[in-house]
Structures are given as structure tokens and as C-alpha cells.
Design a protein around this motif. Sequence first.
Motif, PDB file in Angstrom:
ATOM      1  N   VAL A   1      38.395 -32.987-169.472  1.00  0.00           N
ATOM      2  CA  VAL A   1      39.115 -31.738-169.193  1.00  0.00           C
ATOM      3  C   VAL A   1      38.295 -30.570-169.723  1.00  0.00           C
ATOM      4  O   VAL A   1      38.016 -30.479-170.926  1.00  0.00           O
ATOM      5  CB  VAL A   1      40.523 -31.761-169.848  1.00  0.00           C
ATOM      6  CG1 VAL A   1      41.286 -30.487-169.486  1.00  0.00           C
ATOM      7  CG2 VAL A   1      41.306 -32.980-169.402  1.00  0.00           C
TER       8      VAL A   1
ATOM      9  N   GLY B   1      34.272 -35.110-173.957  1.00  0.00           N
ATOM     10  CA  GLY B   1      34.364 -33.687-174.316  1.00  0.00           C
ATOM     11  C   GLY B   1      35.743 -33.420-174.903  1.00  0.00           C
ATOM     12  O   GLY B   1      36.457 -32.521-174.487  1.00  0.00           O
TER      13      GLY B   1
ATOM     14  N   VAL C   1      34.861 -38.412-177.396  1.00  0.00           N
ATOM     15  CA  VAL C   1      33.414 -38.143-177.502  1.00  0.00           C
ATOM     16  C   VAL C   1      33.195 -36.644-177.392  1.00  0.00           C
ATOM     17  O   VAL C   1      33.738 -36.002-176.488  1.00  0.00           O
ATOM     18  CB  VAL C   1      32.633 -38.823-176.351  1.00  0.00           C
ATOM     19  CG1 VAL C   1      31.135 -38.617-176.526  1.00  0.00           C
ATOM     20  CG2 VAL C   1      32.969 -40.295-176.246  1.00  0.00           C
TER      21      VAL C   1
HETATM   22  C1  LIG Z   1      36.647 -26.478-173.030  1.00  0.00           C
HETATM   23  S1  LIG Z   1      36.417 -27.662-174.295  1.00  0.00           S
HETATM   24  C2  LIG Z   1      37.637 -28.883-173.801  1.00  0.00           C
HETATM   25  C3  LIG Z   1      38.153 -29.718-174.947  1.00  0.00           C
HETATM   26  C4  LIG Z   1      39.272 -30.688-174.579  1.00  0.00           C
HETATM   27  N1  LIG Z   1      38.915 -31.551-173.470  1.00  0.00           N
HETATM   28  C5  LIG Z   1      40.552 -29.923-174.264  1.00  0.00           C
HETATM   29  O1  LIG Z   1      40.880 -29.729-173.082  1.00  0.00           O
HETATM   30  O2  LIG Z   1      41.248 -29.529-175.212  1.00  0.00           O
HETATM   31  C6  LIG Z   1      34.898 -28.434-173.839  1.00  0.00           C
HETATM   32  C7  LIG Z   1      34.429 -29.454-174.853  1.00  0.00           C
HETATM   33  O3  LIG Z   1      33.314 -30.149-174.291  1.00  0.00           O
HETATM   34  C8  LIG Z   1      32.362 -30.368-175.317  1.00  0.00           C
HETATM   35  N2  LIG Z   1      31.055 -30.611-174.702  1.00  0.00           N
HETATM   36  C9  LIG Z   1      30.232 -29.727-174.084  1.00  0.00           C
HETATM   37  N3  LIG Z   1      29.126 -30.335-173.631  1.00  0.00           N
HETATM   38  C10 LIG Z   1      29.252 -31.654-173.978  1.00  0.00           C
HETATM   39  C11 LIG Z   1      28.440 -32.803-173.792  1.00  0.00           C
HETATM   40  N4  LIG Z   1      27.255 -32.726-173.161  1.00  0.00           N
HETATM   41  N5  LIG Z   1      28.886 -33.989-174.271  1.00  0.00           N
HETATM   42  C12 LIG Z   1      30.066 -34.077-174.925  1.00  0.00           C
HETATM   43  N6  LIG Z   1      30.883 -33.019-175.127  1.00  0.00           N
HETATM   44  C13 LIG Z   1      30.486 -31.817-174.661  1.00  0.00           C
HETATM   45  C14 LIG Z   1      32.432 -29.106-176.156  1.00  0.00           C
HETATM   46  O4  LIG Z   1      31.884 -29.293-177.451  1.00  0.00           O
HETATM   47  C15 LIG Z   1      33.934 -28.849-176.160  1.00  0.00           C
HETATM   48  O5  LIG Z   1      34.571 -29.480-177.249  1.00  0.00           O
END
Ligand SMILES: C[S@@+](CC[C@H](N)C(=O)[O-])C[C@H]1O[C@@H](n2cnc3c(N)ncnc32)[C@H](O)[C@@H]1O
Length: 243
Positions: free
Chosen positions: A111, A44, A66
Amino acid sequence: MDRQTISHLAHAHHPIASPISGTNLNRLLRRARLGPDARILDLGCGQAVWSVRLLELYRDATADGVDLSDAGFEAAWELAVGAEVASRLSLHLGSAAEFTAAEPYDLVLCVGATHAFGGLGATMEAINGLLAPGGLALVGEGFWDRPPSEELEAEVGTYPDLSGTVAEAEAAGYRTVYAHVSERDEWYDYEFSWTGSLMDWALRNPGADGDAAMAAALEHRKMWLDGYRDRLGFVTLVLRRTP
Ligand SMILES: C[S@@+](CC[C@H](N)C(=O)[O-])C[C@H]1O[C@@H](n2cnc3c(N)ncnc32)[C@H](O)[C@@H]1O
């Protein structure tokens, strides 16, 4: 306008998609004290801010990011090219829960994205299958710092308190070797950046998309100001797998 585009616009001035300052992000990543040729997985990853910073700190590491959406990938590449780490970063479009790798990782991050696995406990179990023996997990998760009303919990989510969050993370075979609890200033900076960036974009882009962006910003701001503000906490745990 879809949710991913809204989120992308909202993070224009705060690319870390969690209530964490750049200074505290660096402090957390230094604590990882990764060895040579470390392999990093960022589940994510969004705009891959965490991975890019890690690749700057650990000059021979490689990282896989990812995400279910590629809305943040262009910004991730710009960031990686600017930091001269792009050759060591790979981005994968797909579900974090379905990601597999031939070799295990020394550090797995998740995160603000544990919902990808159905919650913190399930995330830690999934990380188990991706982590090398003795490896580290870095996981950012919300917790209720003050008990929510039933209505607020239904709106924002069911979380334990801080103690329950640490216990849930450790239950899959980990010990917390460091943690950062987001400070009030970090929350306010994050939330006003989120809603402010979106409102600013809406005002500069009149029309249907602008209206949708403004409505999303107002709804989010109300939910924060009148709802989870000073009640919801956010902790980033650095966890080492137990032998
Ligand atoms: C709150 S953001 C956090 C992004 C990054 N980890 C940060 O802290 O800057 C949540 C991320 O999780 C991704 N996400 C949500 N469901 C997901 C899934 N099933 N598999 C992969 N990514 C996912 C979203 O697209 C988004 O980019």
C-alpha cells in the motif's frame, strides 16, 4: 533531516500512510476473509498498521513486514504490543524487491509503496512470486482522477486513470474482488494531518531541524493545495490470483 524522519513525524496523528480512514481499512481487511493460520506479507509496511490490524482480525495469522527504513519499526512494535499481537509479527529491514521467503503467502499487501518495484505492473509481477495459488493481493495505488497538467504530472508522477489502474493490476493474472476509492474527506484528513503534524512539531522544536520540518510541510502543502488536490485519486484493490 532525512526524508524518512520527515515522513515519520508527518504520520504522528495518521499512522496509516495513505488517505484511508480506520473504518475503511477495517472494511477492506474483513473482505480478505483469510482462512486458518494465514501467512501475511506487508511490503513497504511503514508502521505496520495494516499488518497489526490484520493480526487482530485473524487471531491465528502471522505477518512479515518489510521496509527499507526502520523509522516506523518502534511505533510498529508499540502498536503490536498494545494489540497483543507482537508474537505473530516479524519486521524485516531491507528492500521489498529483494525480499524472499521459503513459503508462499496467503495475502500480500503493498500500500503506497509500488515505487519499490518500479510501478504497479512490476509490483503485481513480483507479488506473483510470493503468493500461494489462489492467494490475495491488497494493493494501494494513486491514479489520476482528472487529467493533470504536464507540470503536475512531472511533479507528482505518471499514473493511469482508475480504469487503467484496474487493468494494469489485473494484467499479471488477477481479478479485482473488491476495491475502495479514497473519499474526499479521507484525502483532506490525511493531508492536513500530514502537514499539520509536521508544522506542529516544527513549532515546538525551533532550530535547524524545526526549520527543515517547516519547509518540508509548506512545500508539501503547496503541492497538494495548489496541485494534486481533487485531481489525484487513491484506490486500494483487493485482487485474487486467477487459477
Ligand atoms: C507511503 S508509505 C506506506 C506505508 C504503509 N504501507 C501504510 O500504508 O501505512 C511507503 C513505505 O514504503 C517504504 N519503502 C519505500 N521504498 C521501499 C523499498 N524499496 N523497499 C521497502 N520499502 C520501501 C517506505 O520506507 C515507507 O515506509
